[in-house]
Scaffold this active site. Structure first.
Site, short mmCIF file in Angstrom:
data_model
loop_
_atom_site.label_atom_id
_atom_site.label_comp_id
_atom_site.label_asym_id
_atom_site.label_seq_id
_atom_site.Cartn_x
_atom_site.Cartn_y
_atom_site.Cartn_z
N GLU A 102 2.04 5.49 12.93
CA GLU A 102 0.73 5.09 13.45
C GLU A 102 0.64 3.58 13.68
O GLU A 102 0.10 3.13 14.70
CB GLU A 102 -0.37 5.51 12.48
N ASP A 103 1.15 2.77 12.74
CA ASP A 103 0.87 1.33 12.74
C ASP A 103 2.06 0.44 13.10
O ASP A 103 1.93 -0.78 13.11
CB ASP A 103 0.34 0.90 11.37
N HIS A 150 0.82 -1.22 0.00
CA HIS A 150 0.00 0.00 0.00
C HIS A 150 0.85 1.27 0.00
O HIS A 150 0.67 2.13 -0.89
CB HIS A 150 -0.96 -0.02 1.19
N ASP A 204 -24.46 16.39 -23.58
CA ASP A 204 -23.02 16.66 -23.41
C ASP A 204 -22.35 15.57 -22.57
O ASP A 204 -22.00 15.78 -21.41
CB ASP A 204 -22.79 18.05 -22.81
N HIS A 247 4.24 6.77 5.46
CA HIS A 247 3.11 7.50 6.04
C HIS A 247 2.35 6.72 7.11
O HIS A 247 1.65 7.33 7.93
CB HIS A 247 2.16 7.99 4.94
N ASP A 281 -3.35 8.32 -0.66
CA ASP A 281 -3.65 7.19 0.22
C ASP A 281 -5.12 6.78 0.06
O ASP A 281 -5.44 5.59 -0.09
CB ASP A 281 -3.36 7.61 1.67
#
Length: 719
Positions: free
Chosen positions: A76-77, A48, A259, A72, A139
């Site tokens: 956090e993870d 990812h 259109d 990124h 992301d």
């Protein structure tokens, strides 16, 4: 997964001076940090961040942004820390990664008050470094591309969040290609049948008429060559969501939509843009009102282009955009063009805006909004609408959203001018205040002492600034009357749950709702800016069950298959005791309609989707929303008596809106929560017996829809 060398090659293609060693180090660091982690699809999680980095290379962004994409999710993870990232890759990258982490923690799918606060936080995070939101958008784009691995409920939540927040934000930043893809991916989740229907129509259209795009492109190239204009021409069919949105806005079917094709002409100079426009207009007839010159009047995000719509082959309309290559680069990258590279050096595109100035201008428009709801309205208006450019009598340019009126113009000049507005002239001619301003028009406002804003202006105004100022002025003028009305609504709502609307209770509600005092709570109740249900829930949350009491709801209807979920149609608002029928929707269960609902005509040729249903014979709770339109005399105490009368029939008022105010009567729209059809009959009969009530009508909206973008909700079985 893209290999490290391949990712570096993508960066080196537009920036030969890239720091390949640092990118490689970030790649190895991120892969090691995410070791053992997997996505919902079963792929290694690090696929990812690498995919996000690859998306950002398409915008030719700098090394710091690419490295941030690779890292990124580490803070956090994983076990990685800000200090460790700063020590290894520098403080700039650590700050960017930390900024993305903070954005990720924002819960953007929430109530409007929370959502407004999150928008504020979003703007604050962007204000430090706009590259944070660029990484977040990439992301979200990759997550939407791979959303099928998620559970359906999560898919719907993410798709709505994408449609409401991230797609318009990408568009507001000038990255139209990303906005279109995000919208289409969300549309695929929210309304798969609608999207497939449009794609099938395209296939049928192509088989019937051949390759229209190639023919028109060839014709345009010929016309430009004959005019001596050196340019490239590209054509494409519009995205399914764009087609669907036009169908909804115009209320027409696919076959009547003209259109659906767009063409882009890339020239060598500004002068060539206008010569190309002349060649196109000589060959095809221009459609009135569909011309915009964003070269002479650029958008605030740096966007420049000429837009026109012409009648092409067989009377079909096509949209044409004409711009130079430099303009096109900004149109593709938007505000991100500030960091992009071209031919190995940092791009010095003269049309790229300074992100700091752009963001300052954006946030300045929202800092004056004191109210959460007003702030959210201003944000959405700013992100969703295009601009029109008009002039003051002195020739100064004023930017307004499309659909703006002289009321918006007056408030854009100054709040004092708006409050005192009594009339307007456009291009020297007197016009009604509800007139829509067009590009290039000159607007003059007439004011008078003693004039105050009218309630009807709220329906006329299009900008958040104007609506906020009007509401504030109306609150001051009508405050005492609204407080009295709010007291009646609060008393009725509190009695409905077995409590009393004491001063102490209302003070507690004000504190929970972050309002200054109980008078402000009552004033907002009386002006229909807040529902009585919200006030009760603020201090007695246990007495107001949340929406989605699925166990009680599932017992309410008989005839569903095992495990089959359903929703009550918002168009006809069927009640227990009324004959009903269900329409199946893929991935959404069954939508329950009253047997006489006008919307059922749309499904006459699809008998396999109909489900025979009937209500449970047991006693139902008063939880089914029904909307009544009531016309009553404009006398002191009438509205209070009506609210009391409704409460005496054991019906709860969940919302009340003024539709029209005249010197001799009010017309209000009241949302009630009822048990069944008999309960409705009792309430209506009691209201009709009131001498000050002129008429009572049940509102049913045949145009209400259950497709993407239309709000649907599972009705709660509780209060």
């Amino acid at each position: 997964m893209i290999a490290c060398d391949d990712l570096i090659a993508l960066v080196r293609a537009y920036n030969p001076k890239t720091n390949a060693k640092l990118i490689s180090a970030a790649y190895d660091y991120g892969r090691a940090a995410h070791e053992g982690q997997f996505r919902q699809s079963g792929e290694p999680y690090f696929t990812h961040p690498v995919a996000v980095a690859a998306i950002l290379t398409q915008q030719k962004l700098d090394d710091a942004t690419i490295i941030t994409a690779l890292l990124h999710d580490t803070i956090e993870d994983t076990k990685a820390s800000y200090g460790e990232v700063a020590e290894t890759f520098g403080r700039e990258i650590a700050d960017l990664v930390d900024g993305v982490t903070k954005l990720t923690k924002l819960q953007l799918s929430s109530t409007e008050t929370q959502q407004a606060e999150n928008f504020r936080k979003l703007l604050m995070a962007m204000s430090k470094d706009l590259r944070v939101i660029l990484v977040k958008l990439a992301d979200r784009l990759h997550n939407m591309r791979t959303i099928r691995a998620m559970k359906h409920e999560k898919q719907v939540q993410k798709a709505r969040e994408t449609m409401d927040i991230f797609a318009p934000l990408a568009g507001r930043m000038g990255m139209q290609w990303m906005r279109e893809e995000l919208e289409d991916l969300a549309f695929k989740v929210l309304n798969p049948e609608g999207r497939q229907s449009i794609l099938r129509r395209f296939v049928t259209l192509q088989s019937d008429s051949g390759d229209v795009i190639e023919r028109i492109t060839s014709d345009m190239r010929t016309e430009l060559a004959q005019a001596g204009v050196e340019a490239e021409v590209f054509g494409r069919a519009k995205k399914p969501y764009s087609i669907w949105r036009k169908m909804q806005e115009k209320g027409v079917g696919f076959s009547r939509l003209s259109d659906i094709y767009g063409f882009r002409i890339i020239t060598r100079s500004d002068d060539a843009c206008y010569r190309a426009l002349g060649a196109i207009h000589r060959r095809w007839r221009a459609v009135p009102g569909r011309f915009k010159d964003y070269i002479s009047q650029p958008k605030s995000n740096g966007y420049r282009s000429i837009h026109t719509t012409v009648s092409g082959r067989d009377g079909k309309r096509v949209e044409v955009q004409i711009r130079t290559q430099q303009m096109h680069d900004v149109a593709e990258a938007g505000v991100a063009a500030h960091w992009s590279y071209r031919d190995g050096v940092r791009s010095e595109n003269p049309f790229a805006v300074d992100p700091a100035k752009w963001l300052a201008g954006l946030t300045e428009q929202f800092t004056s909004e004191e109210d959460h709801e007003d702030f959210l309205e201003a944000v959405k208006l700013e992100m969703y609408t295009d601009k029109v450019f008009c002039f003051t009598p002195k020739g100064e340019v004023v930017k307004l959203p499309r659909g703006a009126t002289p009321i918006d113009f007056a408030y854009a000049i100054h709040t004092r001018i708006g409050n005192a507005c009594v009339g307007a002239k456009i291009d020297g001619m007197r016009v009604p205040l509800w007139t829509r301003i067009k590009n290039g028009q000159s607007v003059e406002i007439t004011t008078a002492e003693g004039q105050t804003p009218q309630a009807t202006w709220l329906e006329i105004a299009a900008t958040g600034k104007a609506k906020t100022a009007i509401r504030r002025a109306l609150r001051e003028v009508d405050r005492e009357r609204f407080i009295k009305l709010g007291w009646e609504l609060a008393r009725s709502a509190f009695e409905h749950v077995g409590r009393k609307a004491t001063d102490k209770a209302l003070d507690a509600a004000a504190k929970q709702l972050r309002l200054p005092d109980r008078d402000e709570v009552l004033a907002r109740l009386g002006s229909a800016e807040m529902s009585a249900r919200e006030v009760v829930k603020a201090i007695y949350p246990d007495l107001v069950p949340p929406d989605g009491d699925t166990v009680a709801w599932e017992r309410a209807v008989i005839g569903l298959a095992a495990g089959q979920s359903f929703e009550r149609a918002t168009c006809c608002q069927p009640l227990p005791g009324e004959r009903i029928v269900g329409i199946t929707w893929r991935g959404r269960g069954v939508v329950v309609h009253a047997i006489d609902c006008e919307r059922l005509a749309d499904f006459e040729d699809q008998p396999d989707r109909w489900v025979d249903l009937h209500w449970h014979a047991g006693k139902h709770k008063a939880v089914y929303p029904v909307t009544l339109d009531i016309t009553m005399g404009n006398d002191a105490g009438v509205l209070g008596r009506i609210c009391t009368l409704i409460g005496e029939q054991k019906a709860n008022i969940s919302d009340l809106r003024f539709v029209d105010r005249k010197p001799d009567f009010y017309r209000v729209s009241v949302d009630l929560e009822l048990r069944d059809a008999e309960h409705l009959h009792t309430v209506v009969s009691a209201l009709e017996a009131e001498t000050d009530v002129a008429s009572v009508e049940r509102r049913r909206n045949a145009s209400a829809d259950h497709t993407a973008g239309a709000e649907t909700r599972r009705e709660a079985v509780g209060l």
